[in-house]
Motif scaffolding. Structure first.
Motif, short mmCIF file in Angstrom:
data_model
loop_
_atom_site.label_atom_id
_atom_site.label_comp_id
_atom_site.label_asym_id
_atom_site.label_seq_id
_atom_site.Cartn_x
_atom_site.Cartn_y
_atom_site.Cartn_z
N LEU A 162 0.85 -3.11 -9.87
CA LEU A 162 1.95 -2.16 -9.97
C LEU A 162 3.08 -2.75 -10.81
O LEU A 162 3.60 -3.82 -10.50
CB LEU A 162 2.47 -1.80 -8.58
CG LEU A 162 1.43 -1.24 -7.61
CD1 LEU A 162 2.08 -0.94 -6.27
CD2 LEU A 162 0.79 0.00 -8.17
N ARG A 181 8.36 5.22 -10.43
CA ARG A 181 8.49 4.08 -11.34
C ARG A 181 9.49 3.05 -10.82
O ARG A 181 9.62 1.97 -11.38
CB ARG A 181 8.92 4.56 -12.72
CG ARG A 181 7.88 5.46 -13.40
CD ARG A 181 8.30 5.88 -14.79
NE ARG A 181 9.57 6.56 -14.85
CZ ARG A 181 9.75 7.88 -14.65
NH1 ARG A 181 8.73 8.64 -14.38
NH2 ARG A 181 10.95 8.42 -14.74
N PHE A 241 2.00 1.64 -3.51
CA PHE A 241 0.87 2.09 -4.32
C PHE A 241 0.62 3.59 -4.13
O PHE A 241 0.44 4.33 -5.09
CB PHE A 241 -0.38 1.30 -3.94
CG PHE A 241 -1.62 1.75 -4.64
CD1 PHE A 241 -1.85 1.40 -5.96
CD2 PHE A 241 -2.55 2.56 -4.00
CE1 PHE A 241 -3.00 1.84 -6.63
CE2 PHE A 241 -3.69 3.00 -4.65
CZ PHE A 241 -3.91 2.64 -5.97
N GLN A 242 0.63 4.04 -2.87
CA GLN A 242 0.38 5.45 -2.57
C GLN A 242 1.47 6.34 -3.18
O GLN A 242 1.18 7.40 -3.74
CB GLN A 242 0.31 5.64 -1.04
CG GLN A 242 0.15 7.08 -0.57
CD GLN A 242 1.50 7.74 -0.29
OE1 GLN A 242 2.40 7.12 0.25
NE2 GLN A 242 1.63 8.98 -0.69
N LYS A 243 2.71 5.89 -3.12
CA LYS A 243 3.81 6.69 -3.67
C LYS A 243 3.72 6.76 -5.19
O LYS A 243 4.05 7.77 -5.80
CB LYS A 243 5.15 6.15 -3.20
CG LYS A 243 5.37 6.44 -1.73
CD LYS A 243 6.70 5.93 -1.22
CE LYS A 243 6.73 6.15 0.27
NZ LYS A 243 7.85 6.69 0.84
N GLN A 244 3.27 5.66 -5.80
CA GLN A 244 3.11 5.71 -7.25
C GLN A 244 1.93 6.61 -7.63
O GLN A 244 2.04 7.44 -8.53
CB GLN A 244 2.89 4.30 -7.84
CG GLN A 244 2.86 4.34 -9.36
CD GLN A 244 2.74 2.96 -9.96
OE1 GLN A 244 1.75 2.28 -9.71
NE2 GLN A 244 3.74 2.57 -10.75
N ARG A 245 0.82 6.48 -6.91
CA ARG A 245 -0.37 7.29 -7.19
C ARG A 245 -0.09 8.78 -6.98
O ARG A 245 -0.44 9.61 -7.81
CB ARG A 245 -1.51 6.83 -6.27
CG ARG A 245 -2.82 7.60 -6.50
CD ARG A 245 -3.80 7.33 -5.37
NE ARG A 245 -3.27 7.90 -4.13
CZ ARG A 245 -3.51 7.40 -2.92
NH1 ARG A 245 -4.26 6.32 -2.77
NH2 ARG A 245 -2.99 7.97 -1.85
N ASP A 246 0.56 9.13 -5.86
CA ASP A 246 0.73 10.54 -5.51
C ASP A 246 1.96 11.19 -6.13
O ASP A 246 1.98 12.41 -6.31
CB ASP A 246 0.82 10.69 -3.98
CG ASP A 246 -0.48 10.28 -3.29
OD1 ASP A 246 -1.50 10.07 -3.99
OD2 ASP A 246 -0.46 10.15 -2.06
N HIS A 247 2.96 10.39 -6.43
CA HIS A 247 4.22 10.97 -6.90
C HIS A 247 4.71 10.39 -8.22
O HIS A 247 5.77 10.80 -8.72
CB HIS A 247 5.31 10.80 -5.84
CG HIS A 247 4.90 11.35 -4.50
ND1 HIS A 247 4.77 12.70 -4.26
CD2 HIS A 247 4.58 10.73 -3.34
CE1 HIS A 247 4.40 12.88 -3.01
NE2 HIS A 247 4.26 11.70 -2.43
N GLY A 248 4.01 9.43 -8.76
CA GLY A 248 4.38 8.88 -10.07
C GLY A 248 5.66 8.07 -10.07
O GLY A 248 6.33 7.99 -11.11
N GLN A 287 0.82 -1.21 0.00
CA GLN A 287 0.00 0.00 0.00
C GLN A 287 0.86 1.27 0.00
O GLN A 287 0.51 2.26 -0.64
CB GLN A 287 -0.95 0.00 1.19
CG GLN A 287 -2.15 -0.90 1.02
CD GLN A 287 -3.02 -0.51 -0.17
OE1 GLN A 287 -3.24 0.67 -0.44
NE2 GLN A 287 -3.50 -1.51 -0.90
#
Length: 200
Positions: free
Chosen positions: A79, A51, A42-49, A39
């Motif tokens: 992810l 990769r 996931f949050q870091k990808q969602r909020d900050h993109g 999670q």
């Protein structure tokens, strides 16, 4: 990219490492729930993109099933990331299923903790669990799983700069690592307060 820590601690007390001191004198490993780690990613990808994810942990593969559950949890969220373990992994903990799963999860480079090929030096460092046989076995398994020798897919840590070190042993280890994997990562000893070698 993001740095993620899913566990703290290690049962070993290598002479150059301060993890026992940093972990309150405990030689145990504490794990975050793998769903929690997934999670966070996931949050870091969602909020900050992000990769790419780098796992900074004392001994990443110590609990094999926990680590595989973490990879499954990340995969279950859909992810698609590149993953890294820049602090290295213990060669003795490597097996085909584990490295195959790591490759599929997005690990494209593996850093193996070789450190020295001299048994007497390993024993002096309190690293009886780190052997050249385990390293060679891990390299062979990594090649079977698609990690290429000579392409920086496989990297070997070589430790140097320790008190009273045998310079020839360092050179021999670097040459051996270069021959086996092609990419040598020299690791300069840093005298960390709390490690057995700090006073020296």
């Amino acid at each position: 990219y993001a740095i993620v820590t899913g566990s703290r601690g290690c049962p070993f007390d290598c002479a150059y490492c301060a993890q026992v001191k940093l972990n309150g004198g405990r030689r145990t490993t504490r794990y975050r729930p793998h769903e929690d780690v997934a999670q966070e990613i996931f949050q870091k990808q969602r909020d900050h993109g992000i990769r790419e994810v780098a796992f900074y942990e004392d001994n990443l593969l110590l609990d094999r099933e926990e680590f595989l559950a973490r990879l499954d949890a990340v995969d279950g969220l859909g992810l698609k990331l590149r993953m890294h373990a820049p602090e290295g992994i213990e060669p003795r903990l490597v097996d085909r299923e584990l490295l195959g799963r790591m490759r599929r999860a997005g690990f494209r480079r593996i850093h193996l903790a070789l450190e020295t090929i001299e048994d007497s030096i390993s024993r002096h460092w309190n690293r009886r669990h780190g052997t050249i046989e385990a390293f060679d076995r891990a390299v062979a398994i990594a090649e079977e799983c698609g990690f290429r020798v000579g392409a920086q897919d496989l990297n070997a840590f070589v430790l140097f700069g320790l008190p009273g070190e045998n310079l020839q042993a360092v050179v021999n280890t670097a040459i051996y690592a270069s021959h086996r994997v092609g990419s040598v990562v020299p690791m300069l000893f840093t005298p960390v307060p709390g490690s057995q070698l700090f006073e020296q």
